[in-house]
Design an enzyme around this catalytic site. Sequence first.
Site, mmCIF file in Angstrom:
data_model
loop_
_atom_site.group_PDB
_atom_site.id
_atom_site.type_symbol
_atom_site.label_atom_id
_atom_site.label_comp_id
_atom_site.label_asym_id
_atom_site.label_seq_id
_atom_site.Cartn_x
_atom_site.Cartn_y
_atom_site.Cartn_z
ATOM 1 N N ASN A 34 0.513 0.940 0.964
ATOM 2 C CA ASN A 34 -1.331 0.993 0.571
ATOM 3 C C ASN A 34 -1.380 2.787 1.361
ATOM 4 O O ASN A 34 -2.021 2.786 2.579
ATOM 5 C CB ASN A 34 -2.353 0.306 0.941
ATOM 6 C CG ASN A 34 -3.773 0.920 0.505
ATOM 7 O OD1 ASN A 34 -3.511 1.001 -0.314
ATOM 8 N ND2 ASN A 34 -4.653 -0.331 0.754
ATOM 9 N N TRP A 35 -1.800 3.702 0.487
ATOM 10 C CA TRP A 35 -1.876 5.051 1.083
ATOM 11 C C TRP A 35 -3.130 5.370 0.675
ATOM 12 O O TRP A 35 -3.893 6.549 1.597
ATOM 13 C CB TRP A 35 -1.410 6.442 -0.165
ATOM 14 C CG TRP A 35 0.068 6.209 0.537
ATOM 15 C CD1 TRP A 35 0.680 5.661 0.719
ATOM 16 C CD2 TRP A 35 0.514 7.099 -0.563
ATOM 17 N NE1 TRP A 35 1.744 5.933 0.615
ATOM 18 C CE2 TRP A 35 2.441 6.954 0.180
ATOM 19 C CE3 TRP A 35 0.305 7.942 -1.439
ATOM 20 C CZ2 TRP A 35 3.527 7.496 -1.147
ATOM 21 C CZ3 TRP A 35 1.656 9.237 -2.386
ATOM 22 C CH2 TRP A 35 2.894 8.635 -2.074
ATOM 23 N N LYS A 36 -3.910 4.226 0.667
ATOM 24 C CA LYS A 36 -5.836 4.197 0.393
ATOM 25 C C LYS A 36 -6.087 5.601 0.209
ATOM 26 O O LYS A 36 -5.709 5.877 -0.388
ATOM 27 C CB LYS A 36 -6.104 3.846 1.955
ATOM 28 C CG LYS A 36 -5.512 2.690 2.301
ATOM 29 C CD LYS A 36 -6.474 1.842 4.212
ATOM 30 C CE LYS A 36 -6.013 1.198 4.347
ATOM 31 N NZ LYS A 36 -6.787 0.618 5.835
ATOM 32 N N GLU A 95 -4.522 -10.480 5.436
ATOM 33 C CA GLU A 95 -4.663 -9.631 6.315
ATOM 34 C C GLU A 95 -5.913 -9.550 6.930
ATOM 35 O O GLU A 95 -7.004 -9.105 6.520
ATOM 36 C CB GLU A 95 -5.435 -8.417 5.235
ATOM 37 C CG GLU A 95 -5.918 -8.016 4.431
ATOM 38 C CD GLU A 95 -6.522 -7.136 3.659
ATOM 39 O OE1 GLU A 95 -6.135 -5.967 3.459
ATOM 40 O OE2 GLU A 95 -7.730 -6.944 2.668
ATOM 41 N N GLY A 112 -6.553 -0.796 10.694
ATOM 42 C CA GLY A 112 -6.983 0.084 11.003
ATOM 43 C C GLY A 112 -7.269 0.550 12.384
ATOM 44 O O GLY A 112 -8.123 1.055 12.906
ATOM 45 N N SER A 151 -2.056 -3.519 10.751
ATOM 46 C CA SER A 151 -1.518 -2.269 11.693
ATOM 47 C C SER A 151 0.105 -2.983 11.981
ATOM 48 O O SER A 151 0.405 -2.935 13.089
ATOM 49 C CB SER A 151 -2.141 -2.955 13.231
ATOM 50 O OG SER A 151 -3.516 -2.005 13.032
ATOM 51 N N GLU A 193 -11.125 -3.675 2.333
ATOM 52 C CA GLU A 193 -11.998 -2.588 2.228
ATOM 53 C C GLU A 193 -13.302 -2.717 1.411
ATOM 54 O O GLU A 193 -13.924 -2.265 1.246
ATOM 55 C CB GLU A 193 -11.524 -1.137 2.433
ATOM 56 C CG GLU A 193 -10.756 -0.886 4.339
ATOM 57 C CD GLU A 193 -9.682 -0.481 3.992
ATOM 58 O OE1 GLU A 193 -9.142 0.176 5.130
ATOM 59 O OE2 GLU A 193 -8.803 0.577 2.951
ATOM 60 N N HIS A 236 -9.142 -6.159 -1.537
ATOM 61 C CA HIS A 236 -8.624 -4.982 -0.176
ATOM 62 C C HIS A 236 -10.013 -5.773 0.471
ATOM 63 O O HIS A 236 -10.632 -5.664 0.148
ATOM 64 C CB HIS A 236 -8.309 -4.360 -0.048
ATOM 65 C CG HIS A 236 -7.738 -3.454 0.823
ATOM 66 N ND1 HIS A 236 -8.612 -3.123 1.917
ATOM 67 C CD2 HIS A 236 -6.729 -3.835 1.447
ATOM 68 C CE1 HIS A 236 -7.664 -2.999 3.152
ATOM 69 N NE2 HIS A 236 -6.549 -2.834 2.835
ATOM 70 N N GLY A 252 -0.382 -0.055 6.438
ATOM 71 C CA GLY A 252 -1.712 1.210 5.405
ATOM 72 C C GLY A 252 -1.039 2.225 6.872
ATOM 73 O O GLY A 252 -0.039 3.354 5.830
ATOM 74 N N GLY A 253 -1.568 2.645 8.157
ATOM 75 C CA GLY A 253 -1.354 4.154 8.347
ATOM 76 C C GLY A 253 -0.009 4.698 8.348
ATOM 77 O O GLY A 253 0.109 5.471 8.407
#
Length: 249
Positions: free
Chosen positions: A9-11, A167, A173, A212, A97, A95, A233-234
């Site tokens: 997921n590049w967000k 999640e 994050g 993470s 967020e 998600h 994610g990151g």
Amino acid sequence: MRVPVIAGNWKMYKTTEEAVSFLRAFLPLVADAKGVEIILAPPFTAISTVAELVRGSGVRVSSQNVHFAEEGAYTGEVSIRMLRDAGASHCIIGHSERRQYYAETDDSVNRKNRSVLAAGLTPIFCLGETLEQREAGNTFDVVETQLFGGLKDISAAEGPKVIVAYEPVWAIGTGKTATPEQAQDVHSFLRNRLKKLWGEASDSVRILYGGSVKPENIVSLMAKEDIDGALVGGACLAADSFAKIVKYK
């Protein structure tokens, strides 16, 4: 046999040019990856470009969100039909967020899940507890409510088409990761609850872990019986890092 899924997921990262650069580096690194389904979720602006570049590679493309209506006066929203036209086959739904910043509810997540399934795309349905909820001992109550709410009125025949992503919000994050044992406990619980909904059909549902995920912890997470992949994610923003996660075996 559930085929593992590694989704990135590049967000709100990467312009179209940056997406092209990423894929030029990433695709050769995973060209020999076997026994895993790879999904990339770029921002809306890059979906069509990414879909074109991954064509024939086996890499699938997901959106990060979707509206439940086929079309209409919903300024700023994107429909399933538009996403399919751009080349997406999956949609991330619910998600944390989106729930936190845009007031998404179990009801709106459910409407999206049902609409995506009806359109022939695959929902990646996210759920998970906050740190406060975990510390209060409410993890299982929270994820059960989210699970049943998000999957309401979805039949056992449709169930295996859904990808569930657990999640824990406290691990997204933050650099914190649920231990493999903590993740497995929740995944096992979710599998049990899915059996209540769909019976034997639930055995085919993939349940991903998100929070993470890194090259350093993917092997220990994937060793657990009910963890069928990862929503990354990151660590998916760099081609070499994400390729190491994809090729965890």
